[in-house]
Scaffold this active site. Structure first.
Site, PDB file in Angstrom:
ATOM      1  N   GLU A 286     -70.070  22.285  96.713  1.00 53.50           N
ATOM      2  CA  GLU A 286     -71.499  22.281  97.071  1.00 53.50           C
ATOM      3  C   GLU A 286     -71.954  20.890  97.526  1.00 53.50           C
ATOM      4  OE1 GLU A 286     -70.395  21.900  94.134  1.00 53.50           O
ATOM      5  OE2 GLU A 286     -71.687  20.574  92.969  1.00 53.50           O
TER       6      GLU A 286
ATOM      7  N   GLN B 235     -62.680  23.501  84.184  1.00 53.02           N
ATOM      8  CA  GLN B 235     -62.055  23.106  82.914  1.00 53.02           C
ATOM      9  C   GLN B 235     -62.224  24.216  81.868  1.00 53.02           C
ATOM     10  OE1 GLN B 235     -64.299  19.528  82.280  1.00 53.02           O
ATOM     11  NE2 GLN B 235     -63.295  18.442  83.966  1.00 53.02           N
TER      12      GLN B 235
ATOM     13  N   GLY C 185     -64.497  13.290  84.536  1.00 52.86           N
ATOM     14  CA  GLY C 185     -63.699  12.391  83.710  1.00 52.86           C
ATOM     15  C   GLY C 185     -62.589  13.106  82.978  1.00 52.86           C
ATOM     16  N   PHE C 186     -62.595  14.451  83.060  1.00 51.09           N
ATOM     17  CA  PHE C 186     -61.576  15.263  82.397  1.00 51.09           C
ATOM     18  C   PHE C 186     -60.868  16.095  83.467  1.00 51.09           C
ATOM     19  CE2 PHE C 186     -64.640  14.257  79.174  1.00 51.09           C
ATOM     20  CZ  PHE C 186     -63.908  14.109  78.002  1.00 51.09           C
TER      21      PHE C 186
ATOM     22  N   ASN D 223     -66.965  14.239  90.675  1.00 55.61           N
ATOM     23  CA  ASN D 223     -67.617  13.554  89.562  1.00 55.61           C
ATOM     24  C   ASN D 223     -67.087  14.131  88.266  1.00 55.61           C
ATOM     25  OD1 ASN D 223     -69.269  12.577  87.570  1.00 55.61           O
ATOM     26  ND2 ASN D 223     -70.963  13.935  88.072  1.00 55.61           N
TER      27      ASN D 223
ATOM     28  N   GLY E  67     -69.855  15.881  79.817  1.00 52.80           N
ATOM     29  CA  GLY E  67     -69.106  15.726  78.576  1.00 52.80           C
ATOM     30  C   GLY E  67     -67.761  16.410  78.550  1.00 52.80           C
TER      31      GLY E  67
ATOM     32  N   GLY F 299     -70.993  20.456  84.517  1.00 56.81           N
ATOM     33  CA  GLY F 299     -71.764  20.044  83.346  1.00 56.81           C
ATOM     34  C   GLY F 299     -71.176  18.796  82.721  1.00 56.81           C
TER      35      GLY F 299
ATOM     36  N   CYS G  41     -65.875  22.304  88.580  1.00 61.63           N
ATOM     37  CA  CYS G  41     -65.814  21.100  87.754  1.00 61.63           C
ATOM     38  C   CYS G  41     -65.723  21.425  86.266  1.00 61.63           C
ATOM     39  CB  CYS G  41     -66.955  20.151  88.100  1.00 61.63           C
ATOM     40  SG  CYS G  41     -66.439  18.431  87.854  1.00 61.63           S
ATOM     41  N   LEU G  42     -66.788  21.266  85.469  1.00 58.15           N
ATOM     42  CA  LEU G  42     -66.697  21.688  84.067  1.00 58.15           C
ATOM     43  C   LEU G  42     -66.311  23.163  84.011  1.00 58.15           C
ATOM     44  CD1 LEU G  42     -67.565  20.628  81.013  1.00 58.15           C
ATOM     45  CD2 LEU G  42     -69.308  22.362  81.354  1.00 58.15           C
TER      46      LEU G  42
ATOM     47  N   HIS H 190     -66.402  19.291  94.050  1.00 56.22           N
ATOM     48  CA  HIS H 190     -67.702  19.940  94.263  1.00 56.22           C
ATOM     49  C   HIS H 190     -67.836  20.495  95.678  1.00 56.22           C
ATOM     50  CE1 HIS H 190     -69.571  18.910  90.439  1.00 56.22           C
ATOM     51  NE2 HIS H 190     -68.794  17.853  90.490  1.00 56.22           N
TER      52      HIS H 190
ATOM     53  N   SER I 268     -74.260  16.378  85.111  1.00 58.48           N
ATOM     54  CA  SER I 268     -72.921  15.991  84.636  1.00 58.48           C
ATOM     55  C   SER I 268     -72.841  14.517  84.263  1.00 58.48           C
ATOM     56  CB  SER I 268     -71.870  16.297  85.702  1.00 58.48           C
ATOM     57  OG  SER I 268     -71.865  17.669  85.994  1.00 58.48           O
TER      58      SER I 268
HETATM   59  N1  LIG Z   1     -69.147  17.340  87.159  1.00 61.28           N
HETATM   60  C1  LIG Z   1     -68.664  17.963  86.090  1.00 61.28           C
HETATM   61  O1  LIG Z   1     -68.827  19.165  85.904  1.00 61.28           O
HETATM   62  C2  LIG Z   1     -67.955  17.104  85.080  1.00 61.28           C
HETATM   63  C3  LIG Z   1     -67.143  17.871  84.090  1.00 61.28           C
HETATM   64  C4  LIG Z   1     -66.802  17.067  82.853  1.00 61.28           C
HETATM   65  N2  LIG Z   1     -67.983  16.675  82.149  1.00 61.28           N
HETATM   66  C5  LIG Z   1     -65.961  15.873  83.245  1.00 61.28           C
HETATM   67  O2  LIG Z   1     -66.425  14.770  83.201  1.00 61.28           O
HETATM   68  O3  LIG Z   1     -64.826  16.018  83.615  1.00 61.28           O
END
Ligand SMILES: NC(=O)CC[C@H](N)C(=O)O
Length: 361
Positions: free
Chosen positions: A333, A251, A291-292, A289, A221, A219, A247-248, A331, A47
């Site tokens: 995990e 989203q 950013g979105f 972790n 971005g 993941g 996380c990703l 997370h 990520s």
């Molecule tokens: N750790 C992640 O899965 C980050 C998700 C996405 N890339 C974000 O920054 O928000």
């Protein structure tokens, strides 16, 4: 021999520091983490692809980097099979290290992957700036200059998601893991729990597979770059098989459900983010972790917020009102960070067992 390097931000800030790791130039998005330990885990978390990571903890490198060990053909130690950050910024770097499982220095490890580090930078001052202005584009410049580059314009998931379908474990629950850049501890958490795991690439049409539960990984971005995954997920959401996203993955579930995501000012990257479970006063301390985030106001009526961040009120997970679909922005995990919410893997597998009991073939 010590060599100088510069950290240059898109707002014109230039900070001179000392190079470690690879003596090379790189551009990326500059983000900060306040985690105090866990650089072997963080640096290998896919990520972080495209990001220049600033660590606020003052001394980095003193426990070195462990050697690799494999378990079920995945790393036992690291969160993937390579370092994924674009560059590393620390206040004090310790080439000397001492730890029972250290095999090399952090600087030598970065060199192996041709990734630059810079130290003698006041990372707390830098973090104050990033908190004021938001995450900024930046570059670490060694000998040659490079142009600024915004990694969120790229399909980073396509770059880090490994090709091919892989199978792990022989447990009774058949779980498809959609690998958008999964951390290996997610795989370990599943393999500890009576699961047969089918790991597929980010754009694989998992609807063609026979499975009991679907998992969407973390993941790098902007989640909106993952149109293929969102499309496949929309089909899965029409059915009733349990779905869990981290996380990703969270989203992507929000987007597939018809909601929207937005970029946070500077994101959440640390091991002590407080989240509240909706409908309870219960707070969990979590590893984060990202950013979105999902904008809960845009979610259709059948979806609700499952967890809320107690620092800034943002959405930390969503849940379908009637179907067994849920996600976390944090997370569970860990790796690194607190393991307090690992029970969510059990909750997901309990939903899978219940689905199987009520839909016997
Ligand atoms: N750790 C992640 O899965 C980050 C998700 C996405 N890339 C974000 O920054 O928000």
């Amino acid at each position: 021999m010590t060599q100088t390097a510069k950290l240059i931000l898109e707002d014109g800030t230039e900070i001179e520091g000392t190079s470690f790791g690879a003596y090379t130039s790189v551009a990326g998005e500059v983000v900060f983490s306040t985690a105090m330990t866990g650089y072997p885990e963080n640096l290998t978390d896919p990520s972080f692809a495209g990001q220049i990571l600033v660590l606020t903890t003052p001394m980095v490198g003193n426990y070195g980097v462990p050697g690799e060990e494999l378990y079920e053909s995945i790393s036992k130690i690291f969160e993937s099979d390579q370092v994924h950050i674009a560059g590393l910024v620390v206040t004090y770097y310790s080439e000397e290290h001492s730890h029972w499982n250290a095999a090399k220095s952090l600087g030598d490890w970065l060199k192996e992957y041709n990734i630059p580090g810079i130290f003698n930078v006041d990372t707390r001052l830098l973090t104050k700036k990033l908190r004021e202005k938001g995450a900024l584009l930046g570059k670490i410049v060694a000998a040659d200059d490079v142009p600024f580059h915004d990694p969120n314009q790229d399909n980073l998931v396509a770059q880090v998601s490994p090709p091919g379908v892989r199978h792990y474990g022989t447990g009774q629950h058949k779980i498809v893991l959609v690998d958008c850049g999964t951390k290996t501890n997610i795989i370990r958490c599943f393999l500890e729990r009576d699961v047969e795991l089918i790991r597929v690439p980010w754009d694989y049409d998992f609807n063609t597979l026979d499975y009991d539960g679907l998992f969407l990984s973390n993941g790098p971005g902007d989640p909106k770059r993952c149109a293929a995954t969102i499309g496949h997920l929309q089909t899965a959401l029409q059915q009733d098989k349990p779905i869990f996203g981290i996380c990703l993955g969270s989203q992507l579930m929000g987007l597939a459900a018809g909601g929207d995501t937005f970029k946070l000012k500077y994101g959440h990257r640390s091991h002590n983010q407080p989240v509240r479970l909706t409908g309870t006063p219960r707070c969990y301390i979590t590893s984060q972790n990202h950013g979105f985030a999902v904008d809960p106001a845009t979610l259709p009526a059948e979806w609700t917020v499952l967890f809320e961040n107690l620092n800034d009120g943002t959405c930390e997970g969503i849940k379908h009102q009637t179907k067994p679909f849920f996600s976390t922005q944090f997370h569970p995990e860990a790796a690194g960070g607190p393991q307090d919410t690992e029970f969510l893997f059990d909750d997901f597998l309990a939903a899978v067992a219940q689905y199987k009991a009520t839909h016997s073939k």
